[in-house]
Design a protein around this motif. Structure first.
Motif, PDB file in Angstrom:
ATOM      1  N   GLY A   1     -75.134  -5.864 -18.849  1.00 54.40           N
ATOM      2  CA  GLY A   1     -75.903  -4.757 -19.400  1.00 54.40           C
ATOM      3  C   GLY A   1     -75.043  -3.855 -20.265  1.00 54.40           C
ATOM      4  O   GLY A   1     -75.467  -3.416 -21.342  1.00 54.40           O
ATOM      5  N   ALA A   2     -73.816  -3.599 -19.807  1.00 53.79           N
ATOM      6  CA  ALA A   2     -72.889  -2.776 -20.584  1.00 53.79           C
ATOM      7  C   ALA A   2     -72.522  -3.469 -21.889  1.00 53.79           C
ATOM      8  O   ALA A   2     -72.453  -2.830 -22.949  1.00 53.79           O
ATOM      9  CB  ALA A   2     -71.634  -2.488 -19.759  1.00 53.79           C
ATOM     10  N   LEU A   3     -72.293  -4.787 -21.820  1.00 55.64           N
ATOM     11  CA  LEU A   3     -71.968  -5.545 -23.031  1.00 55.64           C
ATOM     12  C   LEU A   3     -73.119  -5.477 -24.027  1.00 55.64           C
ATOM     13  O   LEU A   3     -72.902  -5.259 -25.228  1.00 55.64           O
ATOM     14  CB  LEU A   3     -71.677  -7.000 -22.675  1.00 55.64           C
ATOM     15  N   PHE A   4     -74.342  -5.631 -23.529  1.00 56.02           N
ATOM     16  CA  PHE A   4     -75.512  -5.574 -24.416  1.00 56.02           C
ATOM     17  C   PHE A   4     -75.651  -4.184 -25.038  1.00 56.02           C
ATOM     18  O   PHE A   4     -75.908  -4.049 -26.240  1.00 56.02           O
ATOM     19  CB  PHE A   4     -76.776  -5.922 -23.622  1.00 56.02           C
ATOM     20  N   ALA A   5     -75.478  -3.133 -24.223  1.00 52.85           N
ATOM     21  CA  ALA A   5     -75.625  -1.763 -24.719  1.00 52.85           C
ATOM     22  C   ALA A   5     -74.568  -1.432 -25.762  1.00 52.85           C
ATOM     23  O   ALA A   5     -74.871  -0.848 -26.816  1.00 52.85           O
ATOM     24  CB  ALA A   5     -75.551  -0.777 -23.552  1.00 52.85           C
ATOM     25  N   ILE A   6     -73.315  -1.808 -25.474  1.00 50.79           N
ATOM     26  CA  ILE A   6     -72.233  -1.534 -26.421  1.00 50.79           C
ATOM     27  C   ILE A   6     -72.448  -2.304 -27.719  1.00 50.79           C
ATOM     28  O   ILE A   6     -72.276  -1.765 -28.825  1.00 50.79           O
ATOM     29  CB  ILE A   6     -70.871  -1.883 -25.798  1.00 50.79           C
TER      30      ILE A   6
END
Length: 375
Positions: A236-241
């Motif tokens: 999720g963090a990878l997608f958001a960043i």
């Protein structure tokens, strides 16, 4: 007293050393951004960076010579400096570097002024946090020394791999040559595992610790929950960043593995199990169990997670050194964000196995995706 403000800091809380140093560094930051403006860079990002740097300078100045409380001045300086980091990083990513020649005699050497602002603003942000928590000059010195020492440990972990590989190559390679690309990848990962163990073990022994320092335990149901949840949060963090970077036009550098996947997709199938068995466990051993846990001695737990993540991101510079400085910074920013997640997982569980599995499975899924993408 907070966890960050240790008992040995209390006697010197009135010291103005931290805001004094902050004033100097934020002044350097402002000067660097101002040079870009004077050089004719008419970009609102640079102007905004200059303004935030000025706010940090004023916050530290008033903290040192005026009535401003550290609980107010510290956060103002820290937030303003973080804004400069983001703005300078964005400017670098857009190609605004503003090179300045250094007086080195006949050789022509230049440094990107905006990058200077990026680095000094990062240091100033840390000083703002230190001022907020009332860290004394002695406490600042201890934290700086430990950060430098553990940064060297992190770099040693990076350099250990080629050194171990060179040593192993003397007796083994004549017997095994010629190595295929897949065999060479396995050889490199074995070298990484041995090198990381030597660095981690050497640090543990040199600091009078024993194997009990390694937090390796059988996972509980709670740990399994952290593993599943950690993977979800990590992706999720990878997608958001990635979405944020795409929306703001930020370009990142490709990891060297991406190029290897384009040239030899089948190599990714070998890296999938190696990610779980080698990359995840041994990187987490060094950067979480050794470096982050050691930082608990002088930093708060959250502070240790942040500092260890800076070290972890920094040692990945060579892996992304396939593009310009701005793209590399963007990629390292992503690594920093993902490292915060892994560091938090370790801090919450105190079990090396949990972040090791999260890290390993995360990398394995990325390698599998590269295989399907280029295979």
């Amino acid at each position: 007293m907070t966890e960050t403000t240790r008992a040995d800091d209390v006697d010197q809380l009135a010291s103005d050393a931290v805001p004094g140093i902050g004033t100097v560094l934020s002044g350097v930051t402002m000067a660097a951004m101002a040079v870009a403006v004077r050089r004719g860079v008419d970009d609102p990002v640079v102007w905004a960076g200059t303004g935030f740097a000025l706010v940090a300078v004023l916050a530290f100045l008033v903290r040192r010579h005026g009535p401003l409380e550290r609980r107010i001045g510290g956060p103002i300086a820290a937030v303003s400096s973080v804004a400069v980091v983001l703005l300078a990083g964005y400017a670098l990513n857009q190609g605004i570097t503003v090179p300045a020649a250094l007086p080195t005699g006949s050789a022509s050497v230049s440094i990107p002024i905006v990058f200077v602002a990026f680095v000094t603003a990062g240091l100033t942000a840390g000083l703002g946090v230190a001022d907020y928590f009332g860290i004394s000059s002695g406490g600042l010195k201890r934290r700086s020394l430990q950060t430098a020492t553990l940064s060297i440990v992190g770099v040693a972990g990076l350099l250990a791999t080629p050194i171990v590989a060179a040593i192993l190559a003397v007796p083994l390679l004549p017997l095994l040559e010629p190595l295929s690309e897949i065999e060479n990848a396995v050889f490199g990962q074995v070298s990484m595992a041995i090198g990381t163990m030597l660095v981690a073990g050497g640090y543990i022994v040199s600091t009078d610790r024993d194997l009990s320092f390694i937090d390796f335990e059988r996972p509980t149901l709670r740990d399994l929950g952290w593993i599943v949840g950690g993977l979800i949060v990590l992706f999720g963090a990878l997608f958001a960043i990635s979405a944020l970077m795409q929306s703001t036009g930020v370009e990142s550098a490709d990891h060297s593995t991406t190029q290897r996947a384009q040239e030899s997709p089948e190599l990714m199938l070998v890296l999938v199990p190696l990610a779980i068995l080698v990359i995840g466990p041994f990187e987490e051993l060094l950067y979480r169990n050794v470096i982050q846990k050691s930082l608990y001695d002088t930093f708060s737990r959250f502070g240790a997670v942040a500092v260890a993540s800076v070290i972890f991101a920094s040692v990945h510079v060579l892996a992304y050194a396939t593009a310009g400085i701005g793209a590399v910074i963007a990629s390292l920013g992503t690594i920093f964000g993902l490292s915060i997640v892994l560091g938090t997982i370790y801090e919450r569980t105190d079990n090396l196995l949990v972040p090791a599995l999260v890290h390993g499975v995360y990398n394995a899924l990325l390698f599998a995706n590269l295989y399907f993408l280029y295979g």
